[in-house]
Each structure stands twice: as structure tokens, then as C-alpha cells.
Scaffold this active site. Structure first.
Site, PDB file in Angstrom:
ATOM      1  N   ALA A 235       0.828  -1.205   0.000  1.00  0.00           N
ATOM      2  CA  ALA A 235       0.000   0.000   0.000  1.00  0.00           C
ATOM      3  C   ALA A 235       0.864   1.258   0.000  1.00  0.00           C
ATOM      4  CB  ALA A 235      -0.956   0.000   1.191  1.00  0.00           C
ATOM      5  N   THR A 236       2.040   1.188   0.574  1.00  0.00           N
ATOM      6  CA  THR A 236       2.940   2.349   0.554  1.00  0.00           C
ATOM      7  C   THR A 236       3.241   2.750  -0.882  1.00  0.00           C
ATOM      8  OG1 THR A 236       3.946   1.753   2.668  1.00  0.00           O
ATOM      9  CG2 THR A 236       5.231   3.199   1.225  1.00  0.00           C
TER      10      THR A 236
ATOM     11  N   ASN B   6      -5.977   3.368  10.565  1.00  0.00           N
ATOM     12  CA  ASN B   6      -5.255   2.214  11.102  1.00  0.00           C
ATOM     13  C   ASN B   6      -5.076   2.231  12.613  1.00  0.00           C
ATOM     14  OD1 ASN B   6      -3.624   4.344   9.760  1.00  0.00           O
ATOM     15  ND2 ASN B   6      -1.964   3.418  10.923  1.00  0.00           N
TER      16      ASN B   6
ATOM     17  N   GLN C  90      -6.730  -0.797   5.397  1.00  0.00           N
ATOM     18  CA  GLN C  90      -7.372  -1.365   6.590  1.00  0.00           C
ATOM     19  C   GLN C  90      -8.843  -1.705   6.355  1.00  0.00           C
ATOM     20  OE1 GLN C  90      -5.923  -2.300   9.372  1.00  0.00           O
ATOM     21  NE2 GLN C  90      -3.949  -1.253   9.311  1.00  0.00           N
TER      22      GLN C  90
ATOM     23  N   SER D 197      -3.302  -3.555   0.336  1.00  0.00           N
ATOM     24  CA  SER D 197      -2.111  -4.263   0.791  1.00  0.00           C
ATOM     25  C   SER D 197      -2.476  -5.707   1.094  1.00  0.00           C
ATOM     26  CB  SER D 197      -1.568  -3.592   2.058  1.00  0.00           C
ATOM     27  OG  SER D 197      -0.449  -4.308   2.551  1.00  0.00           O
ATOM     28  N   ALA D 198      -1.573  -6.636   0.815  1.00  0.00           N
ATOM     29  CA  ALA D 198      -1.874  -8.052   1.075  1.00  0.00           C
ATOM     30  C   ALA D 198      -1.725  -8.410   2.547  1.00  0.00           C
ATOM     31  CB  ALA D 198      -0.957  -8.951   0.235  1.00  0.00           C
ATOM     32  N   HIS D 199      -0.723  -7.806   3.210  1.00  0.00           N
ATOM     33  CA  HIS D 199      -0.366  -8.342   4.533  1.00  0.00           C
ATOM     34  C   HIS D 199      -1.259  -7.883   5.676  1.00  0.00           C
ATOM     35  CE1 HIS D 199       1.849  -4.995   6.605  1.00  0.00           C
ATOM     36  NE2 HIS D 199       1.994  -4.541   5.370  1.00  0.00           N
TER      37      HIS D 199
ATOM     38  N   THR E  58       9.567  -6.989 -13.010  1.00  0.00           N
ATOM     39  CA  THR E  58       9.081  -8.362 -13.139  1.00  0.00           C
ATOM     40  C   THR E  58       8.116  -8.670 -11.997  1.00  0.00           C
ATOM     41  OG1 THR E  58      11.156  -9.032 -14.142  1.00  0.00           O
ATOM     42  CG2 THR E  58       9.791 -10.785 -13.213  1.00  0.00           C
TER      43      THR E  58
ATOM     44  N   CYS F 112       9.284   6.785  17.714  1.00  0.00           N
ATOM     45  CA  CYS F 112      10.524   7.231  18.330  1.00  0.00           C
ATOM     46  C   CYS F 112      11.209   8.222  17.410  1.00  0.00           C
ATOM     47  CB  CYS F 112      11.456   6.054  18.589  1.00  0.00           C
ATOM     48  SG  CYS F 112      10.742   4.887  19.746  1.00  0.00           S
TER      49      CYS F 112
HETATM   50  C1  LIG Z   1      -0.297  -0.863   6.556  1.00  0.00           C
HETATM   51  C2  LIG Z   1      -0.821   0.360   5.932  1.00  0.00           C
HETATM   52  C3  LIG Z   1      -0.159   0.963   4.857  1.00  0.00           C
HETATM   53  C4  LIG Z   1       1.152   0.452   4.332  1.00  0.00           C
HETATM   54  O1  LIG Z   1       0.976  -0.744   3.638  1.00  0.00           O
HETATM   55  P1  LIG Z   1       2.244  -1.605   3.192  1.00  0.00           P
HETATM   56  O2  LIG Z   1       1.650  -2.664   2.334  1.00  0.00           O
HETATM   57  O3  LIG Z   1       2.832  -2.133   4.457  1.00  0.00           O
HETATM   58  O4  LIG Z   1       3.161  -0.717   2.446  1.00  0.00           O
HETATM   59  C5  LIG Z   1      -0.713   2.089   4.305  1.00  0.00           C
HETATM   60  N1  LIG Z   1      -1.856   2.593   4.768  1.00  0.00           N
HETATM   61  C6  LIG Z   1      -2.523   2.057   5.805  1.00  0.00           C
HETATM   62  C7  LIG Z   1      -3.790   2.673   6.268  1.00  0.00           C
HETATM   63  C8  LIG Z   1      -2.019   0.921   6.423  1.00  0.00           C
HETATM   64  O5  LIG Z   1      -2.669   0.401   7.460  1.00  0.00           O
END
Ligand SMILES: *Cc1c(COP(=O)(O)O)cnc(C)c1O
Length: 384
Positions: free
Chosen positions: A75-76, A155, A183, A203-205, A243, A328
Site C-alpha cells: 500500500a505504501t 489504522n 485497513q 495491501s496483502a499483509h 518483473t 521514536c
Molecule cells: C499498513 C498500511 C499501509 C502500508 O501498507 P504496506 O503494504 O505495508 O506498504 C498504508 N496505509 C494504511 C492505512 C495501512 O494500514
């Protein structure tokens, strides 16, 4: 030593075993290992088929056409591609952008770059619930506004923005709308067309897929033009070269397919866990919820522990893996900017913790977490 109870699913989720299994089939010689862009042999065609199947799975979760899905590293990157991509394709001297002060850093830092480049950016401040009100957007829109970028779900708070109402305002003024839905996916039913968004980051994770892969939804009708941020072989219809990582795409596809299939089941599970967690923690002492208590996703809650000190709180709750939201900086620990923006004082922001539950959280974990909070607060009151 006993592992702490994992209640930080909003930071990242473990990969669903079904996803891991699908990914494993895309790595070795006997699997789908080839370059999906190799057009001259069957290995390549198989990899392309796997990636395109995954693209359809991602598109299905947001009810759209697979051709509207551009793979990214997360997502970044999707946020960078959307915001800088729009600025480069549509920005002129004097162009104006709108976002909010509680966006993810991946959005805020992009706008900081645009400001350095001379663009004007309005940062909307959320109400105490953590919501951006559509009327705020209406007031901030100018003739020279190019893009509005707001998140679907925050988030840290889990609070949901009324994107559908905001998109109507943008549409009326011919302004593009980007939504960070990292989210929201897998937590809310999402229909990209109905939401009326032009660009949407995924984002997948956060959805039981692997880290390192995501996607940007880019509306096709009428088409939205963005400038590529990564140049190379012209992959992804020129929008993002490189790729494709077949195993990552397949992992995200599988994760999103499961999320679609099991959305109601997951939501039901989160609700049951969350109501037990909220009841238990609020009863444990002088605790309140930061942000809206109801207009939010069911997997995230942000608790404020009144009269407590952040450090000591973390110490007595060390068998819980939760998030403090603090960052931090070189000299000190800054409490969450999101909490400060919704009017939570610095001290209380330091004594606030985000708990987020997930598919693999069990009711027993919640019972133990609540007991841990009760014990911890009792310990702190004995100490003081
Ligand atoms: C986790 C998150 C991201 C970043 O996603 P990544 O896949 O880790 O780069 C961006 N926006 C929100 C709201 C998120 O919770």
C-alpha cells in the site's frame, strides 16, 4: 518463555496457511516459477495465467474489472503511485490537493514532497470521533483542486470515513479521489464503483497475505491517467515496471479470494471477540475508547487508560502484543499523531494502546488478555 498474545493484526497478519500453500507452488522448478512476462514458452504462459488469475481475485474483492488492478509492492507504493502519479500527470503550478492530518505516513510523506515541489496541500482535521466530514471536503475544494486523498479506515482507530458521500462531492467538481483502503479490505464489503473512487490502495499483509505486495485500483471508465513512478519494461500497462513476483501476486490473490468468501464469517468472529474485549477492558478500570465507538471496523479498538503512565502500562501488559502508536524520534518518544489530532492530550495519548484482533484470535486469547489488563491495572494501583 510464554509467547505474548498477538493482538496487533492491524500492524500485520500472519499469512493464512492456505495462502502459504498456494505461494509455495510458485517458487521451485516443479512449480510456476517462470517470468510472467516471458511470452515465448509455456513456463511463462503458466506464470502469466497465475498472475492474471490472482489479479481477478483481487478485483473480485472490490467488485471491479481485473484490468483496473495494478500490482505494487504494498500500500505504501500504491499511495506513492496514486498521489505522485496524479500530481505529475495533472498538476500545474498552483494545483491544490486535499488530505487529512491522520492519514498513514505513506500518504502524509507524499504530500510533504508535493509541498516541497510548490503544490498547495490542505490538511483536514478530523472531528473528535476521528472522522473527516464530507462538509469539510466540500468547504476545502477549490477550482484548482486536483486530488483528494483520504483513508477508508484509520489504522489506529478503526474509524470509517464516508467515502461514498465524499466521492460525490469530488465527482461534481471533477476532482480525483484516492482512497487508502489498506485497513478496509477484508473488513468491510467494498465496491469500488459504488464508492465512486478513482484510485484505491490495497495491501496483502493486512488481509492474511504476504508482506511486500499490494495493488492500486485505477478506474477505467472513464480512465484515470497517472504517471509511472517506476520505469523499466513497461509492465502493468506502463504504470509500474518490474518483473511481477508470481508467488507474491498469487499469495495476495488467494488471500483476497478467502477474504471475499469468508467476509461475513470473519466479521462475525471479530464482533464476538471485540465485544468481549471492550466489555472486559472498560470494566477493568478508568478506561475509555479513543475515537468513535461505533462507526468503526470490528477488529480494531484504541483504549485510553486514564491516570496511567505509558511506560509502566506497557511494562505490566508485556504478555500482550499490542501497539502504542508512538513513534521514536531521535530525542524522545512522540505519542501518536493520530490521537493528538483527535484531541487526546499528550499524556493520555502516551497511555493509549491499540488492540487489534484477527482470524486466528480465539476467545480464550481475549479472556486471557482481559485478565492481564485487570491484573496489570490492579498492580499499578497498588504501586501508586
Ligand atoms: C499498513 C498500511 C499501509 C502500508 O501498507 P504496506 O503494504 O505495508 O506498504 C498504508 N496505509 C494504511 C492505512 C495501512 O494500514
Amino acid at each position: 518463555m510464554k509467547q505474548p498474545i498477538y493482538l496487533d493484526y492491524a500492524a500485520t497478519t500472519p499469512v493464512d496457511p492456505r495462502v502459504a500453500e498456494a505461494m509455495t507452488r510458485c517458487l521451485t522448478m516443479d512449480g510456476i516459477f517462470a517470468n510472467p512476462a516471458s511470452r515465448s514458452h509455456r513456463y511463462g504462459w503458466q506464470a502469466e495465467e497465475a498472475v492474471e488469475n490472482a489479479r481477478r481475485q483481487v478485483a473480485d474483492l472490490i467488485a471491479t474489472d481485473p484490468r483496473a488492478v495494478v500490482w505494487t509492492s504494498g500500500a505504501t507504493e500504491a499511495n506513492n503511485l496514486a498521489i505522485k502519479g496524479v500530481a505529475q500527470a495533472h498538476g500545474k503550478p498552483g494545483s491544490h490537493f486535499i488530505t487529512s492530518t491522520i492519514e498513514h505516513k505513506a500518504v502524509l510523506d507524499c504530500f510533504a514532497v508535493l509541498e516541497e515541489q510548490g503544490y498547495a496541500v490542505t490538511y483536514l482535521q478530523p472531528n473528535e470521533q476521528g472522522e473527516i466530514e464530507p462538509e469539510q471536503v466540500a468547504k476545502a475544494l477549490r477550482p484548482e483542486t486536483v486530488l483528494v486523498s483520504l483513508m477508508l479506515v484509520n489504522n489506529e482507530l478503526g474509524v470509517i470515513n464516508d467515502i461514498e458521500a465524499i466521492s460525490q462531492l469530488c465527482r461534481q467538481q471533477d476532482v480525483l479521489l484516492h482512497v487508502d483502503a489498506a485497513q478496509g479490505a477484508g473488513k468491510l464489503a467494498i465496491d469500488a464503483q459504488q464508492l465512486g473512487v478513482d484510485l484505491m490502495s490495497l495491501s496483502a499483509h493486512k488481509v492474511y497475505g504476504p508482506k511486500g505486495v499490494g495493488a492500486l485500483y485505477v478506474r477505467r471508465t472513464p480512465p484515470v491517467v497517472i504517471s509511472a513512478q517506476m520505469h523499466g519494461g513497461g509492465h502493468e500497462r506502463g504504470m509500474r515496471s518490474g518483473t511481477l513476483a508470481t508467488h507474491q501476486c498469487v499469495g495476495m490473490g488467494e488471500a483476497f479470494a478467502i477474504a471475499k468468501l469468508e467476509l461475513e464469517q470473519d466479521q462475525h468472529h471479530y464482533h464476538a471477540l471485540m465485544s468481549a474485549l471492550v466489555d472486559g477492558v472498560l470494566a477493568a478500570g478508568d478506561v475509555s475508547i479513543n475515537g468513535a465507538a461505533s462507526n468503526k471496523v470490528a477488529n480494531i479498538v484504541n483504549f485510553a487508560f486514564h491516570g496511567q503512565e505509558g511506560d509502566r502500562l506497557m511494562m505490566v501488559l508485556k504478555d500482550l502484543a499490542v501497539s502504542s502508536g508512538s513513534a521514536c524520534t531521535s530525542a524522545s518518544v512522540e505519542p501518536s499523531y493520530v490521537l493528538q489530532q483527535i484531541g487526546v492530550g499528550r499524556e493520555l495519548a502516551h497511555a493509549s494502546l491499540r488492540f487489534s484482533v484477527g482470524r486466528f484470535t480465539q476467545m480464550d486469547d481475549i479472556d486471557r488478555a482481559v485478565a492481564s489488563v485487570q491484573d496489570g491495572l490492579a498492580k499499578l494501583s497498588r504501586l501508586s
